[in-house]
Design an enzyme around this catalytic site. Structure first.
Site, PDB file in Angstrom:
ATOM      1  CG  ASP A 190      57.118  37.774 -42.041  1.00 25.41           C
ATOM      2  OD1 ASP A 190      57.439  37.578 -43.068  1.00 25.41           O
ATOM      3  OD2 ASP A 190      56.873  36.908 -41.211  1.00 25.41           O
ATOM      4  CG  HIS A 194      59.857  35.031 -43.407  1.00 28.28           C
ATOM      5  ND1 HIS A 194      58.734  35.121 -44.005  1.00 28.28           N
ATOM      6  CD2 HIS A 194      60.132  33.566 -42.696  1.00 28.28           C
ATOM      7  CE1 HIS A 194      58.418  33.634 -44.143  1.00 28.28           C
ATOM      8  NE2 HIS A 194      59.041  32.774 -43.205  1.00 28.28           N
ATOM      9  CD  GLU A 208      57.655  29.426 -43.762  1.00 24.70           C
ATOM     10  OE1 GLU A 208      56.975  28.424 -44.186  1.00 24.70           O
ATOM     11  OE2 GLU A 208      57.505  30.680 -43.561  1.00 24.70           O
TER      12      GLU A 208
HETATM   13  C1  ACM Z   1      55.824  29.723 -39.622  1.00 20.52           C
HETATM   14  O1  ACM Z   1      54.739  29.161 -39.745  1.00 20.52           O
HETATM   15  N1  ACM Z   1      56.645  29.896 -40.870  1.00 20.52           N
HETATM   16  C2  ACM Z   1      56.671  29.535 -38.327  1.00 20.52           C
END
Ligand code: ACM
Ligand code: ZN
Length: 619
Positions: free
Chosen positions: A203, A278, A345
């Site tokens: 991440d 991410h 995201e």
């Molecule tokens: C997430 O909580 N962005 C999968």
């Protein structure tokens, strides 16, 4: 000489007493989580003692599951001497000769009667789960207290799971947790019959797995300056030349060690490698994987990146080569069906300005940026399929179109999961309102910092049904199960991982294993009370949120206020005082005047669970 003999005798007597004078206990009732499909109690007790033997049937004593069982029994001072044949006073672990369809691969039966305990199943996995139930039938403090005799009430249990996917996720990027803590989590999962460990390895805040071909992922991407003593989101920026001392990553040997440990507990490990967003940790290590024209300086840092604009360039062939190279190192480490490729995201701002991304879209006749993400995901899916693997992605992978083979993890509510099941994709439910255990479990004022403006109580988790409404019978088959997610922005110690998971993981386990008709909140909350003792005896930290009073204030006819307390874990004792009065035990709702100050404090098993909570009756 005489003196020495005397001392030797004393030592021998002490050893004899230690071995023979353990405590005796009669179990009054069983508190099992998850509740079995069927359990009938009968009159009488079997006495488990150090003379009780073990019989492993056709498996033999060298079977890995028998080795696991023997080592656990030995920890509790029971001598698992193996019997050559079934005999009285015996714990028998038997693989069924004829396959029992109702039990399936994971089910088991347990019979406790005058001759001992018989656990039987179609497979070693079933026996393992039967043994976990047997563990819960022993006294809560069996790991701490030497028992010479445990009287187990006769019973018959038949049990098998409701869902195949009974998962728990751990984010090791926001905070890194070492091998021993991951193993402790796997032990916890196995106690509750959970079988999928979703390991969020990459991440923005750190890359956590060794990749030999791209060493900067670890040399740079796994480390950041230490701000653990500052609040997430309010940390000082890194100073120039400041040492990066916070972080770490798992070596391949450590990954193998954990995968093997999980396998012994029948837990599949699912690695997650985030694509395409991410990815600050990747972009700091390899800035050329960012879009053309993106002149942001990405750094691995403490605190949020919002909005999450870091994205791997969708038009750069070397990015695709990089991702495939990474998968070449990931796949051999994880011998399971699934690899999680993230997909959540990813802000596409940089793509909209990047000539390479635009070129790729034109060549492939892609209509929008969601389709460009979809193209990357499907490329990776095809690549992994070539190595016999399937992908899981967060529900954003639906947005630009998804292959029918992809499994969708529904986190932005249940909507994505329902849509995916209707399309024929497999689904794992993990809706944010029920399954995010990084959320507060009680009033934020009394809890260690967690995700702001969030609340998921034990009761809320328990009331969650992973099977959404509105699906046909064939669509329902695509709901594989659900999982608890533990994001660790606010969680920076091993104890806090446990604090946030427990006792809510108990509720999730019952949601995933037990049939709806045996679920019962009153029974569950009293079982949680006993499990809290068991968990603490095994050195787990159990969250205090569920011991907090839940307070209701109502107006009375005479203009006063009626205050009612409730609590989640059975056995919690609440004391309260009004203004500067004395603390009294709460027995029933009480009336106070508006403007009064009420203070409460909760005790459990004689221990104060948190500081005194004072509030004013304002309205
Ligand atoms: C997430 O909580 N962005 C999968
Ligand atoms: Zn680009």
């Amino acid at each position: 000489m005489r003196n020495r003999l005397y001392r030797v005798c004393l030592v021998l007597v002490a050893v004899f007493l230690a071995v023979s004078c353990g405590k005796k206990v009669v179990i009054e009732s069983y508190a099992l989580i998850p509740e079995p499909v069927e359990m009938t109690m009968e009159k009488g007790c079997f006495s488990l003692s150090s003379s009780t033997k073990c019989y492993a049937g056709s498996m033999g004593q060298n079977d890995p599951v028998m080795k696991y069982i023997s080592s656990r029994l030995r920890q509790w001072h029971f001598n698992p001497v193996l019997a050559g044949k079934p005999e009285a006073n015996c714990l028998q672990f038997l693989i069924n000769e004829a396959y029992d369809q109702e039990l399936g691969e994971e089910g088991y039966t347990i019979d406790v009667d005058k001759d001992g305990v018989v656990v039987s199943a179609n497979s070693e996995k079933g026996l393992f789960y039967g043994f976990q139930t047997l563990v819960q039938m022993l006294p809560e403090d069996v790991s701490e207290v030497r028992y010479s005799k445990i009287d187990l009430p006769y019973c018959h249990i038949k049990d098998y799971p409701r869902f195949d996917w009974r998962g728990c996720h751990l984010d090791v990027s926001r905070h890194f947790f070492g091998v021993s803590q991951v193993k402790k989590l796997l032990d916890l999962m196995s106690l509750y019959k959970m079988n999928k460990f979703h390991w969020h390895l990459t991440d923005d805040h750190g890359w956590r797995i060794e990749i030999a071909k791209y060493p900067l992922l670890n040399d740079i991407g796994s480390w950041r300056v230490d701000r653990d003593n500052q609040p997430w989101g309010e940390a000082d920026p890194a100073g120039e030349d400041e040492q990066r001392t916070n972080g770490g990553y798992y070596t391949k040997e450590q990954i193998a060690e954990i995968v093997e440990y999980a396998a012994e507990r029948f837990i599949d490990v699912i690695p997650e490698i985030e694509i395409p967003g991410h990815c600050c940790a990747v972009l700091e290590a390899y800035p050329s994987f960012a879009c053309a024209g993106d002149d942001t300086t990405y750094t691995v840092q403490f605190g949020p990146y919002w909005p999450p604009r870091a994205i791997l360039c969708g038009g750069n062939d070397s990015v695709m080569t990089f991702l495939k190279d990474v998968m070449d190192e990931i796949v051999p480490l994880f011998p399971y069906k699934y690899i999680h490729i993230g997909g959540d995201e990813a802000e596409k701002d940089n793509w909209t300005r990047c000539p390479r991304c635009k070129k790729r879209m034109k060549e492939l006749k892609l209509k929008d940026y969601e389709q460009l993400q979809s193209w990357m995901i499907v490329e990776m899916e095809d690549y992994l399929r070539g190595q016999g693997r399937s992908i899981i992605g967060w529900d954003e992978i639906l947005d630009g179109g998804v292959s029918p083979d992809a499994t969708v993890m529904s986190w932005r509510g249940e909507k994505g999961g329902i849509a995916a099941a209707r399309r024929g994709n497999d689904v794992i439910m993990t809706p944010i309102d029920y399954c995010y255990f990084n959320f507060y479990q009680a009033d934020a004022e009394f809890q260690p910092p967690a995700m702001p403006n969030s609340l998921i109580t034990l009761r809320k988790v328990y009331d969650y049904n992973p099977m959404p409404n509105g699906l046909t019978t064939s669509q329902r088959k695509h709901i594989l199960g659900a999982q608890a997610n533990l994001w660790t922005e606010y969680i920076n110690t091993p104890e806090m991982t446990e604090y946030m998971l427990l006792p809510r993981l108990c509720a999730m386990s019952e949601n995933l294993w037990s049939p709806l008709n045996v679920k019962n909140w009153q029974r569950f909350r009293s079982n949680v009370a006993r499990h809290t003792v068991r968990l603490e005896a095994n050195d787990y930290t159990v969250g205090t949120g569920s011991f907090k009073p839940m307070i209701t204030v109502e107006k009375t006819a005479d203009g006063n206020r009626m205050v009612t307390f409730d609590w989640e874990v059975e056995g919690t004792r609440l004391y309260y005082r009004v203004d500067d009065g004395k603390f009294v035990k709460y027995e029933e709702p009480f009336e106070v005047e508006k403007g009064s100050r009420v203070s409460t404090v909760s005790f459990y098993m004689g221990m104060m669970k948190e500081k005194v909570y004072e509030f004013e009756i304002k309205n």
